[in-house]
Write an enzyme that holds these catalytic residues in place. Structure first.
Site, PDB file in Angstrom:
ATOM      1  N   SER A 163       3.994  10.983  -0.506  1.00 21.20           N
ATOM      2  CA  SER A 163       3.308  11.285  -1.767  1.00 21.20           C
ATOM      3  C   SER A 163       4.109  12.250  -2.645  1.00 21.20           C
ATOM      4  CB  SER A 163       1.940  11.911  -1.492  1.00 21.20           C
ATOM      5  OG  SER A 163       1.214  11.155  -0.563  1.00 21.20           O
TER       6      SER A 163
HETATM    7  N1  SAH Z   1       0.586  11.830   2.718  1.00 22.76           N
HETATM    8  C1  SAH Z   1       1.555  10.861   3.183  1.00 22.76           C
HETATM    9  C2  SAH Z   1       1.462   9.649   2.310  1.00 22.76           C
HETATM   10  C3  SAH Z   1       1.489   8.402   3.067  1.00 22.76           C
HETATM   11  S1  SAH Z   1       1.197   6.933   2.134  1.00 22.76           S
HETATM   12  C4  SAH Z   1       2.907  11.526   3.127  1.00 22.76           C
HETATM   13  O1  SAH Z   1       2.981  12.611   2.576  1.00 22.76           O
HETATM   14  O2  SAH Z   1       3.875  10.977   3.631  1.00 22.76           O
HETATM   15  C5  SAH Z   1      -0.314   6.408   2.833  1.00 22.76           C
HETATM   16  C6  SAH Z   1      -0.311   6.039   4.275  1.00 22.76           C
HETATM   17  O3  SAH Z   1      -1.600   5.509   4.576  1.00 22.76           O
HETATM   18  C7  SAH Z   1       0.690   4.941   4.680  1.00 22.76           C
HETATM   19  O4  SAH Z   1       1.542   5.439   5.656  1.00 22.76           O
HETATM   20  C8  SAH Z   1      -0.187   3.808   5.204  1.00 22.76           C
HETATM   21  O5  SAH Z   1       0.364   3.129   6.319  1.00 22.76           O
HETATM   22  C9  SAH Z   1      -1.461   4.554   5.607  1.00 22.76           C
HETATM   23  N2  SAH Z   1      -2.667   3.745   5.683  1.00 22.76           N
HETATM   24  C10 SAH Z   1      -3.076   2.736   4.872  1.00 22.76           C
HETATM   25  N3  SAH Z   1      -4.260   2.232   5.287  1.00 22.76           N
HETATM   26  C11 SAH Z   1      -4.610   2.953   6.398  1.00 22.76           C
HETATM   27  C12 SAH Z   1      -5.714   2.898   7.302  1.00 22.76           C
HETATM   28  N4  SAH Z   1      -6.720   2.023   7.157  1.00 22.76           N
HETATM   29  N5  SAH Z   1      -5.743   3.780   8.328  1.00 22.76           N
HETATM   30  C13 SAH Z   1      -4.738   4.672   8.511  1.00 22.76           C
HETATM   31  N6  SAH Z   1      -3.665   4.769   7.702  1.00 22.76           N
HETATM   32  C14 SAH Z   1      -3.595   3.921   6.660  1.00 22.76           C
END
Ligand code: SAH
Length: 213
Positions: free
Chosen positions: A60
């Site tokens: 993010s």
């Molecule tokens: N805050 C994180 C952002 C990750 S992007 C960072 O700083 O790196 C969002 C993440 O949500 C992705 O890795 C994706 O795989 C995950 N995601 C999407 N749907 C999900 C679900 N149902 N359960 C768990 N994780 C999920």
């Protein structure tokens, strides 16, 4: 590119955009975001942009991490927090330094393995990662004083509301398109009434169902 000056520029930018919590700014200043990226991208770690982490997912944007964290803490300290979508583990590392215990769920297994390793290297021991579908929250460790989702569902999953402790707060992007509403939902005491408002428009990856190896 990962120098103290570059990092300080990012913190100044966050302040200019309205982030005012000194605790959040201090934690973001000392957390090495470049360790959450592949080496080829680490020179861009202190730009205020989302960056790819593989598997079609992104780390993010710092401003959004700061904003969500600031909102999560806006109504008092939080002991137990659930994070949905660990991704790189960067947001988990920020939360770990500001709340008592973090539970973080991610549906893509290799991302969990990397996040665990990174937090171990940083000596952050109060994050428990689980490989599961966060659309159902994480009932086994509920209730939570705060829930933060880094993936956007079309509608707020009921399960998440049920897993909020009294006065708990849920910060979640909601909507089907590329741009979503960042909703802030607060449980009113121990009732099942919830106050809800939209903080701003944000861009997140969609919340997908099921897990992937
Ligand atoms: N805050 C994180 C952002 C990750 S992007 C960072 O700083 O790196 C969002 C993440 O949500 C992705 O890795 C994706 O795989 C995950 N995601 C999407 N749907 C999900 C679900 N149902 N359960 C768990 N994780 C999920």
């Amino acid at each position: 590119m990962t120098s103290q000056r570059t990092r300080e520029r990012l913190i100044q930018r966050l302040k200019d955009q309205g982030i005012s919590s000194q605790r959040v700014l201090d934690v973001m200043r000392v957390t090495p975001r470049h360790l959450f990226l592949d080496e080829a991208l680490s020179h861009r770690a202190y730009e205020d942009t989302a960056l790819p982490i593989g598997y079609g997912q992104t780390l993010s944007q710092p401003y959004v991490v700061a904003l969500m964290t600031e909102i999560l803490l806006s109504q008092g300290p939080r002991k137990k927090v659930l994070e949905i979508g660990s991704g790189s583990g960067y947001q988990s590392a920020i939360l770990a330094q500001l709340v008592g215990q973090v539970y973080s769920v991610e549906r893509i297994k290799p991302l969990i393995d990397k996040s665990r390793e990174r937090l171990r290297l940083l000596g952050l021991r109060n994050v428990r990662f689980s490989h599961s579908d966060g659309g159902f929250g994480l009932p086994d460790s509920a209730p939570y004083d705060g829930i933060l989702s880094a993936a956007a569902p079309n509608e707020v999953p009921e399960e998440l509301l049920h897993q909020l402790a009294p006065d708990g707060i849920l910060v979640i992007p909601v909507g089907p398109g590329d741009v979503q509403e960042l909703r802030v939902i607060t449980r009113q005491g121990d009732s099942y009434n919830f106050e809800e408002h939209v903080a701003e428009q944000v861009r997140f990856v969609p919340l997908l169902s099921g897990v992937s190896r």
